[in-house]
Design a protein around this motif. Sequence first.
Motif, PDB file in Angstrom:
ATOM      1  N   ALA A  44      -6.950  10.281  -8.589  1.00 35.26           N
ATOM      2  CA  ALA A  44      -6.844  10.125  -9.936  1.00 35.26           C
ATOM      3  C   ALA A  44      -8.699   9.559 -10.006  1.00 35.26           C
ATOM      4  N   THR A  45      -8.915  10.891 -11.070  1.00 35.28           N
ATOM      5  CA  THR A  45     -10.321   9.951 -11.524  1.00 35.28           C
ATOM      6  C   THR A  45     -10.288   9.624 -12.482  1.00 35.28           C
ATOM      7  N   CYS A  91      -7.779   5.280  -5.387  1.00 35.41           N
ATOM      8  CA  CYS A  91      -7.586   5.780  -3.674  1.00 35.41           C
ATOM      9  C   CYS A  91      -5.869   5.691  -4.866  1.00 35.41           C
ATOM     10  N   ALA A  92      -5.731   6.862  -3.616  1.00 31.27           N
ATOM     11  CA  ALA A  92      -3.804   6.529  -4.053  1.00 31.27           C
ATOM     12  C   ALA A  92      -3.237   5.875  -3.060  1.00 31.27           C
ATOM     13  N   GLU A  96      -7.168   0.734  -6.313  1.00 30.74           N
ATOM     14  CA  GLU A  96      -8.971   0.855  -6.351  1.00 30.74           C
ATOM     15  C   GLU A  96      -9.294   2.214  -6.261  1.00 30.74           C
ATOM     16  N   VAL A  97     -10.669   1.431  -6.693  1.00 31.45           N
ATOM     17  CA  VAL A  97     -12.354   2.550  -6.987  1.00 31.45           C
ATOM     18  C   VAL A  97     -11.886   2.883  -5.575  1.00 31.45           C
ATOM     19  N   LYS A  98     -12.061   4.427  -5.307  1.00 36.56           N
ATOM     20  CA  LYS A  98     -12.813   4.548  -3.314  1.00 36.56           C
ATOM     21  C   LYS A  98     -13.642   4.168  -3.429  1.00 36.56           C
ATOM     22  N   GLY A 115       3.117  -0.785  -5.721  1.00 33.69           N
ATOM     23  CA  GLY A 115       3.583  -1.451  -5.147  1.00 33.69           C
ATOM     24  C   GLY A 115       1.826  -1.404  -4.816  1.00 33.69           C
ATOM     25  N   LEU A 116       1.205  -1.040  -5.238  1.00 38.38           N
ATOM     26  CA  LEU A 116       0.119  -0.266  -5.497  1.00 38.38           C
ATOM     27  C   LEU A 116      -0.836  -2.125  -5.684  1.00 38.38           C
TER      28      LEU A 116
END
Length: 142
Positions: A44-45, A91-92, A96-98, A115-116
């Motif tokens: 997502a953005t 990040c999928a 976190e931010v890619k 789980g993230l």
Amino acid sequence: MKKLIAALAVLPLAVLLTVGCGKAPVEGPELSAPVVMKTVYESATLCGKCGEVKGGEACCVADAEICADCKLHKGAPGCCKIEAGADATLCAHCGEVKGSESCCVEGAATCEKCGLHKGAPGCCTLKKVVAEEEAPAATEES
């Protein structure tokens, strides 16, 4: 002689009970490999103007409370986690931010619910997609 005949008659039964008949104990179709269900998330953005998921209902809502520290919507996934003015893609795999230093870092604490990475902007925010994956085949050891 009668004892010998009786012993010879019981011998095949004893062998059958000890060794078995060679059939599988469970009937049904054989699986080629075990199937493991794994939760996968869509990337997502986050909007750089408000910190909410871009295109979501809360994105850029006019009457939202503004955070005094970061100037994004207070309580938004990006609140105090992304830089205001710049969109951030999550990040999928970790939430976190890619491309950030914390993206996919091994050993990071994970959230019990999703789980993230715990506390990541995508933690409990990203949309779940469930996919089937085959478990790797067992290898023989020498």
